[in-house]
Scaffold this active site. Structure first.
Site, short mmCIF file in Angstrom:
data_model
loop_
_atom_site.label_atom_id
_atom_site.label_comp_id
_atom_site.label_asym_id
_atom_site.label_seq_id
_atom_site.Cartn_x
_atom_site.Cartn_y
_atom_site.Cartn_z
N GLY A 1 6.19 -2.20 -1.91
CA GLY A 1 6.31 -3.53 -1.31
C GLY A 1 7.47 -4.32 -1.90
O GLY A 1 8.22 -4.99 -1.18
N GLU B 1 4.41 -1.48 -5.62
CA GLU B 1 5.72 -0.96 -6.01
C GLU B 1 6.66 -0.81 -4.81
O GLU B 1 7.80 -1.29 -4.82
CB GLU B 1 5.48 0.41 -6.67
CG GLU B 1 6.64 0.95 -7.42
CD GLU B 1 6.32 2.37 -7.89
OE1 GLU B 1 5.15 2.79 -7.86
OE2 GLU B 1 7.28 3.07 -8.26
N CYS C 1 -7.48 -1.33 -0.62
CA CYS C 1 -6.73 -2.29 -1.44
C CYS C 1 -7.64 -3.36 -2.02
O CYS C 1 -7.40 -3.86 -3.10
CB CYS C 1 -5.60 -2.90 -0.64
SG CYS C 1 -6.08 -3.41 1.02
N GLU D 1 -4.02 -0.44 -10.50
CA GLU D 1 -4.75 0.03 -9.32
C GLU D 1 -4.86 1.56 -9.38
O GLU D 1 -3.85 2.26 -9.36
CB GLU D 1 -3.99 -0.38 -8.05
CG GLU D 1 -4.73 -0.05 -6.79
CD GLU D 1 -4.05 -0.58 -5.54
OE1 GLU D 1 -2.83 -0.36 -5.40
OE2 GLU D 1 -4.73 -1.20 -4.71
N GLY E 1 0.79 -1.20 1.74
CA GLY E 1 0.86 -0.05 0.85
C GLY E 1 0.89 -0.52 -0.59
O GLY E 1 0.36 -1.57 -0.92
N GLU F 1 1.08 -6.51 2.60
CA GLU F 1 -0.32 -6.37 2.16
C GLU F 1 -0.30 -5.28 1.10
O GLU F 1 -0.12 -4.11 1.41
CB GLU F 1 -1.22 -5.92 3.32
CG GLU F 1 -1.38 -6.92 4.43
CD GLU F 1 -2.27 -8.09 4.05
OE1 GLU F 1 -2.98 -8.02 3.02
OE2 GLU F 1 -2.24 -9.08 4.79
N LYS G 1 5.58 2.97 11.73
CA LYS G 1 5.77 4.16 10.89
C LYS G 1 4.45 4.43 10.17
O LYS G 1 4.11 3.74 9.21
CB LYS G 1 6.88 3.83 9.90
CG LYS G 1 7.57 4.90 9.07
CD LYS G 1 6.84 6.09 8.63
CE LYS G 1 6.57 6.13 7.14
NZ LYS G 1 5.82 7.32 6.75
P1 NAP Z 1 3.11 3.93 -0.57
O1 NAP Z 1 4.15 4.79 -1.15
O2 NAP Z 1 3.17 2.47 -0.79
O3 NAP Z 1 3.07 4.25 1.00
C1 NAP Z 1 2.65 3.35 2.00
C2 NAP Z 1 3.55 3.49 3.21
O4 NAP Z 1 4.89 3.18 2.86
C3 NAP Z 1 3.61 4.89 3.80
O5 NAP Z 1 3.79 4.82 5.19
C4 NAP Z 1 4.87 5.45 3.15
O6 NAP Z 1 5.45 6.51 3.87
C5 NAP Z 1 5.76 4.25 3.16
N1 NAP Z 1 6.82 4.29 2.17
C6 NAP Z 1 6.94 5.08 1.08
N2 NAP Z 1 8.08 4.80 0.42
C7 NAP Z 1 8.71 3.82 1.10
C8 NAP Z 1 9.90 3.10 0.91
N3 NAP Z 1 10.71 3.32 -0.14
N4 NAP Z 1 10.24 2.14 1.81
C9 NAP Z 1 9.44 1.89 2.85
N5 NAP Z 1 8.29 2.55 3.09
C10 NAP Z 1 7.91 3.50 2.21
O7 NAP Z 1 1.71 4.42 -1.05
P2 NAP Z 1 1.32 5.93 -1.44
O8 NAP Z 1 2.46 6.61 -2.13
O9 NAP Z 1 0.80 6.55 -0.23
O10 NAP Z 1 0.16 5.66 -2.47
C11 NAP Z 1 0.49 5.36 -3.82
C12 NAP Z 1 -0.40 4.28 -4.36
O11 NAP Z 1 -0.24 3.10 -3.60
C13 NAP Z 1 -1.90 4.56 -4.25
O12 NAP Z 1 -2.37 5.33 -5.25
C14 NAP Z 1 -2.45 3.17 -4.25
O13 NAP Z 1 -2.58 2.67 -5.54
C15 NAP Z 1 -1.42 2.38 -3.54
N6 NAP Z 1 -1.78 2.15 -2.12
C16 NAP Z 1 -2.21 0.93 -1.77
C17 NAP Z 1 -2.55 0.69 -0.47
C18 NAP Z 1 -3.04 -0.64 -0.05
O14 NAP Z 1 -3.60 -0.76 1.03
N7 NAP Z 1 -2.86 -1.66 -0.83
C19 NAP Z 1 -2.45 1.68 0.48
C20 NAP Z 1 -1.97 2.93 0.11
C21 NAP Z 1 -1.63 3.13 -1.20
P3 NAP Z 1 5.12 8.03 3.44
O15 NAP Z 1 3.70 8.20 3.73
O16 NAP Z 1 6.01 8.78 4.35
O17 NAP Z 1 5.47 8.14 1.99
#
Ligand code: NAP
Ligand code: MG
Length: 531
Positions: free
Chosen positions: A261, A259, A312, A413, A256, A278, A202
């Site tokens: 995670g 939160e 990250c 972050e 991702g 991760e 996904k």
């Molecule tokens: P995110 O919500 O954690 O999204 C990462 C992935 O998880 C995306 O494929 C997302 O799909 C999916 N996802 C979202 N809600 C989910 C749920 N309830 N259950 C399972 N999967 C879900 O991250 P984001 O909203 O894109 O970014 C928000 C913040 O997360 C950023 O500002 C950053 O601080 C952090 N982040 C960290 C990393 C890292 O590598 N550590 C990477 C990205 C973001 P959708 O795209 O369809 O929502």
């Protein structure tokens, strides 16, 4: 002639991943059971270039029932198909041929990554895609692993022959973020396939295009049995919930935010799935007073601002000793002011746009928080005035000084181009503050004295510590987080093992019943039948 299919005024071939709508925009289906399909809901989402706002493609908004189809296809491929039972050498050969096909399309993939993820041309073509190909190649090699591992000889209570066999886990659900879409797809697909699993990927809703292209390239090789590899685009919460809770899925791998995670882990608990995570980071970069200025100044900027801090492991908390503070900061700021924010395709551009308007607002909100907390904006980021950049999510770098480690800008972050600088007196104090965070993904130590740097590295609670370098993620070495930065490791043999179950096989080496350790326990003494 491939069968044709009509969706929303467009024509889609079952044998290809995409069709073109009336405006010439490609429309992508879902990849399920070895073929491209429309989503059951027939809804699409536009995918935009974060630098220009241009619509690059329409992708299918997959839903729960599409995810179920993909999971069932993966289940069949694993339970009934040949993939998990191929000998490792065969899987390795297939993966090598797949990597050859990916490598031949590097330029196309780099261009997609640049347009969809806001990666600069330099980063996409020199790093994102070639590194991804290198990492895939490594897992093709690791696929030829020896699944049997010896166990030390066991003689108690009698001699037995023992071995450990590594087997694929089964069906893996894999969720990836938008920051490094191609590399993250490779880090998920390659080890899962190398170990013989079937999977459902996904991608992030904002950046699915390079993963779609990757799957298209793999599909065109015709080398994977149907159902081994599936890709579903659509909203994370719905698709993620299905992947995390389905009893047909054996493992969930998520990259991702911390939160989400936590939520994935909670959801996976119901079926006691294997979970690897991760997650986020707020990584320290510790400068020692003997650091080489040239490499350290550039290195600390690279640590923070690479891809606008949207990584990250970004080194976003910089610890600088007070004895060199003034001269160090003067040079750092001078260098940072020369970072050029511009259109990604321009070879002069150092930093492109942030991924989305929401991410830009988030960064601006953290800048306001930093100001309210009393940090000094030694360099204050703002939206550039260049009219060429008016339609993208651009912001110039921010560097806060006079930061204390308990401020929100030092603990949370931000995932944007914001560096927080913390002055320290004694190294022990810097190490204590460096570790004072919920995260533990990575760290940097900068010193001309390798012994001193190693002593500091040993005391940092993080999965990777770079000395006089940063972001150099080596495919041979494990990558992953301590504390709330995650569970498990990616890359290297450690990454492959996360996609295996460990089975112990014990074979008794005597046929005598009396030699069994349970003989006197189960059967009362003297009641034997004279054996
Ligand atoms: P995110 O919500 O954690 O999204 C990462 C992935 O998880 C995306 O494929 C997302 O799909 C999916 N996802 C979202 N809600 C989910 C749920 N309830 N259950 C399972 N999967 C879900 O991250 P984001 O909203 O894109 O970014 C928000 C913040 O997360 C950023 O500002 C950053 O601080 C952090 N982040 C960290 C990393 C890292 O590598 N550590 C990477 C990205 C973001 P959708 O795209 O369809 O929502
Ligand atoms: Mg989210």
């Amino acid at each position: 002639m491939p069968e044709k299919l009509h969706i929303q005024g467009a024509v889609m071939s079952h044998n290809a991943e995409m069709l073109h709508n009336s405006e010439g925009v490609p429309v992508y289906g879902l990849y399920i059971d070895g073929e491209w399909r429309p989503g059951r809901g027939e809804q699409h989402e536009p995918i935009c270039d974060p630098a220009t706002g241009d619509v690059l493609a329409q992708v299918t908004r997959g839903a729960v029932d599409d995810t179920r189809d993909a999971i069932e296809a993966a289940r069949r491929a694993f339970d009934e198909g040949p993939w998990p039972n191929l000998c490792p050498g065969e899987r390795s050969q297939i993966l090598h041929r797949i990597v050859d096909a990916i490598e031949a399309r590097q330029d196309e993939l780099s261009d997609i990554e640049m347009r969809n993820a806001g990666s600069t041309w330099r980063k996409a073509f020199l790093m994102d895609i070639p590194v991804g190909v290198l990492h895939f190649r490594h897992f093709a090699k690791l696929a030829d692993y020896e699944p049997l591992e010896p166990v030390p000889q066991i003689t108690f209570p009698m001699r037995s022959y023992n071995f450990v066999q590594r087997e694929p886990i089964g069906v893996c659900g894999q969720i990836i973020p938008w920051n490094f879409p191609f590399l993250m797809a490779v880090w998920k697909l390659a080890p899962a396939l190398a170990a013989g699993n079937a999977l459902v990927l996904k991608p992030a809703s904002l950046t699915p295009l390079s993963a779609l292209k990757l799957v298209e390239i793999i599909h065109e090789t015709g080398l994977l049995p149907p159902g081994v590899l599936n890709l579903v685009t659509g909203p994370g919460a719905a698709i993620g919930h299905e992947l995390a809770t389905s009893p047909l899925v054996d493992k969930i791998a998520f990259t991702g935010s911390t939160e989400v995670g936590r939520e994935v882990m909670r959801q996976a608990a119901g079926t006691v799935k294997k979970v690897t995570l991760e997650l986020g980071g707020k990584s320290p970069s510790i400068v020692l007073d003997d650091a080489d200025m040239d490499v350290t100044i550039d290195g600390c900027l690279w640590a923070t601002f690479m891809h606008n801090g949207q990584a990250c492991e970004s080194g976003t908390r910089l610890f600088v000793p007070d004895v060199i503070y003034d001269s160090f900061m003067e040079r750092l700021l001078d260098r940072a002011r020369r970072i050029h924010v511009g259109l990604p395709a321009d070879g002069e551009t150092d930093l492109g746009p942030l991924i989305s308007a929401a991410q830009l607002r988030r960064v601006e909100e953290y800048i306001r928080i930093g100001l309210a907390e009393g940090a000094t904006p030694a360099l204050l980021g703002s939206r550039p005035t260049d009219p060429q950049l008016a339609h993208g999510h651009f912001i110039t770098p921010t560097i806060f000084t006079d930061v204390s480690n308990d401020m929100r800008i030092a603990q949370e972050e931000i995932f944007g181009p914001v560096l927080t600088v913390i002055k320290y007196d004694r190294v022990e104090e810097a190490i204590r503050m460096a570790n004072d965070t919920i995260y533990g993904l990575a760290a940097g130590v900068w010193s001309s004295n390798i012994d001193r740097a190693v002593e500091v590295a040993k005391q940092i609670r993080a999965g990777t510590v770079w000395i006089n370098d940063y972001h150099l993620i080596n495919v041979e070495a494990p990558f992953g987080g301590y504390k709330q930065s995650g569970i498990g490791r990616e890359l290297g043999i450690w990454g492959l093992h996360e996609y295996t179950e460990v089975k112990h096989v014990h074979a008794a080496m005597t046929s005598s019943r009396k030699d069994r350790f349970w003989y006197d326990i189960l059967v009362p003494l003297g009641s034997g039948d004279g054996e």
